[in-house]
Design a protein around this motif. Structure first.
Motif, PDB file in Angstrom:
ATOM      1  N   ILE A  55       0.939  -1.202  -0.040  1.00  0.00           N
ATOM      2  CA  ILE A  55       0.038   0.038  -0.065  1.00  0.00           C
ATOM      3  C   ILE A  55       0.676   1.208  -0.106  1.00  0.00           C
ATOM      4  CG2 ILE A  55      -1.710   1.315   1.372  1.00  0.00           C
ATOM      5  CD1 ILE A  55      -2.773  -1.129  -0.019  1.00  0.00           C
ATOM      6  N   ASN A  56       1.826   1.252   0.758  1.00  0.00           N
ATOM      7  CA  ASN A  56       2.731   2.382   0.845  1.00  0.00           C
ATOM      8  C   ASN A  56       3.552   2.355  -0.420  1.00  0.00           C
ATOM      9  OD1 ASN A  56       1.932   2.774   3.543  1.00  0.00           O
ATOM     10  ND2 ASN A  56       3.882   1.794   4.402  1.00  0.00           N
ATOM     11  N   GLN A  57       3.948   1.606  -1.181  1.00  0.00           N
ATOM     12  CA  GLN A  57       4.570   1.577  -2.416  1.00  0.00           C
ATOM     13  C   GLN A  57       4.023   2.318  -3.400  1.00  0.00           C
ATOM     14  OE1 GLN A  57       6.196  -2.232  -3.647  1.00  0.00           O
ATOM     15  NE2 GLN A  57       6.894  -1.269  -5.514  1.00  0.00           N
ATOM     16  N   PHE A  58       2.607   2.508  -3.229  1.00  0.00           N
ATOM     17  CA  PHE A  58       1.917   3.270  -4.300  1.00  0.00           C
ATOM     18  C   PHE A  58       2.280   4.783  -4.440  1.00  0.00           C
ATOM     19  CE2 PHE A  58      -1.060  -0.213  -4.309  1.00  0.00           C
ATOM     20  CZ  PHE A  58      -1.561  -0.280  -5.580  1.00  0.00           C
ATOM     21  N   TYR A  59       2.947   5.102  -3.241  1.00  0.00           N
ATOM     22  CA  TYR A  59       3.184   6.789  -3.019  1.00  0.00           C
ATOM     23  C   TYR A  59       4.480   6.745  -4.108  1.00  0.00           C
ATOM     24  CZ  TYR A  59       6.288  10.223  -1.445  1.00  0.00           C
ATOM     25  OH  TYR A  59       6.906  11.366  -1.276  1.00  0.00           O
ATOM     26  N   ARG A  60       5.273   6.005  -3.997  1.00  0.00           N
ATOM     27  CA  ARG A  60       6.463   5.884  -5.056  1.00  0.00           C
ATOM     28  C   ARG A  60       6.305   5.596  -6.447  1.00  0.00           C
ATOM     29  NH1 ARG A  60      12.187   5.026  -5.559  1.00  0.00           N
ATOM     30  NH2 ARG A  60      12.643   3.627  -7.173  1.00  0.00           N
ATOM     31  N   GLU A  61       5.271   4.852  -6.858  1.00  0.00           N
ATOM     32  CA  GLU A  61       5.089   4.516  -8.257  1.00  0.00           C
ATOM     33  C   GLU A  61       3.900   5.290  -8.851  1.00  0.00           C
ATOM     34  OE1 GLU A  61       5.655   0.602  -9.753  1.00  0.00           O
ATOM     35  OE2 GLU A  61       7.189   0.058  -8.209  1.00  0.00           O
ATOM     36  N   TRP A  62       2.649   5.624  -7.993  1.00  0.00           N
ATOM     37  CA  TRP A  62       1.644   6.026  -8.781  1.00  0.00           C
ATOM     38  C   TRP A  62       1.230   7.211  -7.965  1.00  0.00           C
ATOM     39  CZ3 TRP A  62       0.105   4.538 -13.250  1.00  0.00           C
ATOM     40  CH2 TRP A  62       0.803   3.131 -13.601  1.00  0.00           C
ATOM     41  N   SER A  63       1.920   8.161  -7.408  1.00  0.00           N
ATOM     42  CA  SER A  63       1.515   9.587  -6.852  1.00  0.00           C
ATOM     43  C   SER A  63       2.404  10.719  -7.603  1.00  0.00           C
ATOM     44  CB  SER A  63       1.616   9.757  -5.405  1.00  0.00           C
ATOM     45  OG  SER A  63       3.007   9.705  -4.949  1.00  0.00           O
ATOM     46  N   ALA A  64       1.834  11.817  -7.859  1.00  0.00           N
ATOM     47  CA  ALA A  64       2.666  12.899  -8.461  1.00  0.00           C
ATOM     48  C   ALA A  64       3.736  13.202  -7.506  1.00  0.00           C
ATOM     49  CB  ALA A  64       1.577  14.137  -8.526  1.00  0.00           C
ATOM     50  N   GLU A  65       3.833  13.252  -6.138  1.00  0.00           N
ATOM     51  CA  GLU A  65       4.840  13.292  -5.444  1.00  0.00           C
ATOM     52  C   GLU A  65       5.905  12.489  -5.227  1.00  0.00           C
ATOM     53  OE1 GLU A  65       0.945  15.611  -4.040  1.00  0.00           O
ATOM     54  OE2 GLU A  65       1.692  13.247  -4.774  1.00  0.00           O
ATOM     55  N   GLY A  66       5.583  10.926  -5.714  1.00  0.00           N
ATOM     56  CA  GLY A  66       6.440  10.083  -5.737  1.00  0.00           C
ATOM     57  C   GLY A  66       7.336  10.181  -7.102  1.00  0.00           C
ATOM     58  N   ALA A  67       6.999  11.020  -8.067  1.00  0.00           N
ATOM     59  CA  ALA A  67       7.835  11.412  -9.163  1.00  0.00           C
ATOM     60  C   ALA A  67       9.165  11.747  -8.962  1.00  0.00           C
ATOM     61  CB  ALA A  67       7.077  12.219 -10.090  1.00  0.00           C
ATOM     62  N   VAL A  68       9.417  12.412  -7.789  1.00  0.00           N
ATOM     63  CA  VAL A  68      10.900  12.765  -7.543  1.00  0.00           C
ATOM     64  C   VAL A  68      11.725  11.581  -7.509  1.00  0.00           C
ATOM     65  CG1 VAL A  68      12.232  14.130  -5.716  1.00  0.00           C
ATOM     66  CG2 VAL A  68       9.889  14.781  -6.059  1.00  0.00           C
ATOM     67  N   GLU A  69      11.385  10.543  -6.562  1.00  0.00           N
ATOM     68  CA  GLU A  69      12.306   9.322  -6.885  1.00  0.00           C
ATOM     69  C   GLU A  69      11.985   8.685  -7.999  1.00  0.00           C
ATOM     70  OE1 GLU A  69      11.649   7.825  -2.181  1.00  0.00           O
ATOM     71  OE2 GLU A  69      10.913   6.736  -3.593  1.00  0.00           O
ATOM     72  N   ARG A  70      10.880   8.600  -8.563  1.00  0.00           N
ATOM     73  CA  ARG A  70      10.590   7.606  -9.578  1.00  0.00           C
ATOM     74  C   ARG A  70      11.484   8.278 -10.709  1.00  0.00           C
ATOM     75  NH1 ARG A  70       5.223   8.193  -9.209  1.00  0.00           N
ATOM     76  NH2 ARG A  70       5.024   9.549 -10.944  1.00  0.00           N
ATOM     77  N   SER A  71      11.493   9.569 -11.201  1.00  0.00           N
ATOM     78  CA  SER A  71      12.072   9.821 -12.391  1.00  0.00           C
ATOM     79  C   SER A  71      13.673   9.640 -12.032  1.00  0.00           C
ATOM     80  CB  SER A  71      11.827  11.379 -12.271  1.00  0.00           C
ATOM     81  OG  SER A  71      12.313  12.084 -11.351  1.00  0.00           O
ATOM     82  N   LYS A  72      14.081   9.779 -11.090  1.00  0.00           N
ATOM     83  CA  LYS A  72      15.501   9.474 -10.896  1.00  0.00           C
ATOM     84  C   LYS A  72      16.024   8.115 -11.466  1.00  0.00           C
ATOM     85  CE  LYS A  72      16.696  12.720  -7.226  1.00  0.00           C
ATOM     86  NZ  LYS A  72      17.098  13.016  -5.813  1.00  0.00           N
ATOM     87  N   CYS A  73      15.263   7.079 -11.025  1.00  0.00           N
ATOM     88  CA  CYS A  73      15.173   5.631 -11.465  1.00  0.00           C
ATOM     89  C   CYS A  73      14.845   5.220 -12.718  1.00  0.00           C
ATOM     90  CB  CYS A  73      14.820   4.732 -10.219  1.00  0.00           C
ATOM     91  SG  CYS A  73      15.339   5.259  -8.637  1.00  0.00           S
ATOM     92  N   PHE A  74      13.706   5.895 -13.137  1.00  0.00           N
ATOM     93  CA  PHE A  74      13.351   5.431 -14.325  1.00  0.00           C
ATOM     94  C   PHE A  74      13.545   6.166 -15.772  1.00  0.00           C
ATOM     95  CE2 PHE A  74       9.080   3.859 -12.185  1.00  0.00           C
ATOM     96  CZ  PHE A  74       9.652   2.770 -11.608  1.00  0.00           C
ATOM     97  N   GLU A  75      13.765   7.671 -15.420  1.00  0.00           N
ATOM     98  CA  GLU A  75      14.311   8.486 -16.670  1.00  0.00           C
ATOM     99  C   GLU A  75      15.514   7.874 -17.270  1.00  0.00           C
ATOM    100  OE1 GLU A  75      13.580  10.985 -19.383  1.00  0.00           O
ATOM    101  OE2 GLU A  75      12.344  10.642 -17.681  1.00  0.00           O
ATOM    102  N   PRO A  76      16.630   7.357 -16.585  1.00  0.00           N
ATOM    103  CA  PRO A  76      17.899   6.934 -17.234  1.00  0.00           C
ATOM    104  C   PRO A  76      17.478   5.707 -18.211  1.00  0.00           C
ATOM    105  CG  PRO A  76      18.386   7.215 -15.062  1.00  0.00           C
ATOM    106  CD  PRO A  76      16.868   7.443 -15.087  1.00  0.00           C
ATOM    107  N   VAL A  77      16.554   4.862 -17.781  1.00  0.00           N
ATOM    108  CA  VAL A  77      16.383   3.698 -18.594  1.00  0.00           C
ATOM    109  C   VAL A  77      15.548   4.031 -19.854  1.00  0.00           C
ATOM    110  CG1 VAL A  77      14.650   1.456 -18.823  1.00  0.00           C
ATOM    111  CG2 VAL A  77      15.904   2.174 -16.457  1.00  0.00           C
ATOM    112  N   LEU A  78      14.472   4.964 -19.891  1.00  0.00           N
ATOM    113  CA  LEU A  78      13.851   5.524 -20.802  1.00  0.00           C
ATOM    114  C   LEU A  78      14.640   6.292 -21.940  1.00  0.00           C
ATOM    115  CD1 LEU A  78      10.518   6.861 -18.940  1.00  0.00           C
ATOM    116  CD2 LEU A  78      10.903   4.642 -20.440  1.00  0.00           C
ATOM    117  N   VAL A  79      15.694   6.896 -21.343  1.00  0.00           N
ATOM    118  CA  VAL A  79      16.717   7.592 -22.080  1.00  0.00           C
ATOM    119  C   VAL A  79      17.392   6.660 -22.894  1.00  0.00           C
ATOM    120  CG1 VAL A  79      18.662   9.078 -22.015  1.00  0.00           C
ATOM    121  CG2 VAL A  79      16.724   9.887 -20.716  1.00  0.00           C
TER     122      VAL A  79
END
Length: 433
Positions: A144-168
């Protein structure tokens, strides 16, 4: 758009041990509300009233108002429980409902509950005498807590650091291939994302126009990701308070009781509107359940993918050589392996019931038991890189300490933990077996 469900060859309801585990996971979401209220506020109220009377009387008044905080915490638990119970219902329909005898269901569920899915499913679970384990209850809370990281707007701070290099990296690989083949569509790049979790990286890769298959072994994550990808009706459908149940290291109750809306996007609508590929999103996105090593070391998956993306994943391996060999098997010659994450070797801190779960879930009809195989080893990053090179890859990019990232961390907490993950890209040698 067409619903995207998790699929796999193994039927959990056909194996008694697997069925027992699946039912425990279902019950962990069903029991979230009751157990969170008990452990989150009931036990704390008992401890509070055990203080000297003059002390708890003082702390009951402003500016402390501890009893009011307990009441607020109860409200937030109910918010979290709405999500947990939605996962329970979706998981029940997907896994358990198709196996039930309709006459038996009619005999145990009173007609007055026919329109109340949660009550109906709960009565069935009670009649099956299902009880969750402490380990599964903790995993449900973490999920339940993990939804904050993966599916909230605020979690994008963590998410983008880890996912953006993959997409690039995927974009760069596509650009290189398009130079040689100008008519190439993004959908021609097939990506595997093991350890898919709640499905956000899989979703982001699909939204970028690539074809992607997610893989996950955890029923908690499978059920939760299926709910968010397939069954949410709108942006912000649920509210969660991921930091509420932890009462330490808060500067204020406001910090502790932060609420976040999820999902931050409506997955089906976003994918339906995606313009990165000529191929519709529902034809480019698939999911597979099961052990990564068991599934993708098979001959049918040999040379299947153009890229493998592992984010915070390889340290879940008791024996990382198995992971490397599996990636080598399912990756096409000249395909790329994009990896980002730390090396927090998970099996070192696993509890005994985790290990029992692994053993019970080892496919008894299959020699290869994947992560349930005996033995383990912990390696440094340099040693992992050396193994990757030794087993048929060429490292084409390496970055260390390029950034710091938390993992489901509260940015307002007095305690901050962060990783400095390694990022590397390896290309499979054409000649490797």
């Amino acid at each position: 758009m067409t619903e995207m469900e998790w699929e796999g060859e193994f039927d959990p309801m056909s194996d008694p041990e697997e069925q027992r585990h699946l039912l425990s996971v279902l019950d962990s979401f069903r029991s979230y509300r009751r157990l969170a209220h008990f452990n989150g506020t009931h036990v704390r109220r008992q401890a509070f009233y055990s203080l000297p009377q003059e002390h708890w009387t003082l702390l009951s008044k402003p500016p402390f108002s501890v009893l009011d905080s307990f009441s607020k915490l109860d409200d937030l638990i109910d918010c979290n429980a709405e999500l947990a119970e939605a996962i329970f219902k979706a998981g029940f329909r997907a896994f358990l409902a198709p196996t039930l005898d309709s006459d038996w269901v009619a005999s145990v569920v009173p007609k007055k509950y026919a329109d109340d899915d949660f009550r109906t499913y709960s009565i069935i679970m009670d009649n099956m005498k299902v009880q969750t384990s402490q380990n599964d209850m903790e995993k449900a809370r973490s999920c339940i807590n993990q939804f904050y990281r993966e599916w909230s707007a605020e979690g994008a701070v963590e998410r983008s650091k880890c996912f953006e290099p993959v997409l690039v990296a995927l974009q760069h690989e596509f650009d290189m291939r398009k130079e040689a083949d100008p008519g190439l569509d993004r959908s021609a790049v097939h990506v595997l994302a093991p350890g898919a979790g709640l499905g956000r990286l899989v979703f982001d890769i699909c939204r970028a126009g690539f074809s992607v298959e997610g893989n996950e072994i955890s029923y908690h994550e499978l059920m939760a990701s299926s709910l968010i990808l397939n069954h949410t009706e709108n942006v912000g459908q649920f509210k969660i308070a991921p930091f509420a149940l932890s009462c330490s290291n808060h500067l204020s109750r406001t910090d502790q009781f932060q609420e976040f809306q999820i999902p931050d996007v409506h997955p089906s609508s976003e994918l339906a509107d995606a313009i990165g590929s000529k191929v519709p999103a529902h034809e480019r996105m698939s999911m597979a359940t099961g052990d990564f090593c068991v599934l993708y070391s098979q001959h049918e998956h040999k040379h299947e993918f153009d890229a493998v993306a592992t984010v915070f994943f390889i340290d879940t391996a008791p024996n990382v050589i198995r992971y490397i060999e599996t990636v080598r098997n399912c990756l096409k010659p000249d395909g790329i392996w994009i990896n980002l994450g730390p090396l927090l070797w998970h099996h070192i801190s696993r509890k005994e019931d985790d290990e029992r779960e692994d053993k019970s879930r080892g496919r008894r009809d299959v020699v290869d038991a994947g992560i349930s195989d005996p033995g383990s080893v912990e390696l440094t990053n340099n040693e992992v890189i050396a193994l990757v090179e030794h087993l048929g890859f060429v490292i084409i990019t390496q970055k260390f300490n390029a950034f710091e990232s938390g993992y489901m961390s509260n940015p307002r907490s007095m305690l901050q933990s962060s990783y400095r993950p390694a990022f590397w890209i390896a290309r499979r040698k054409p000649s490797s077996s």
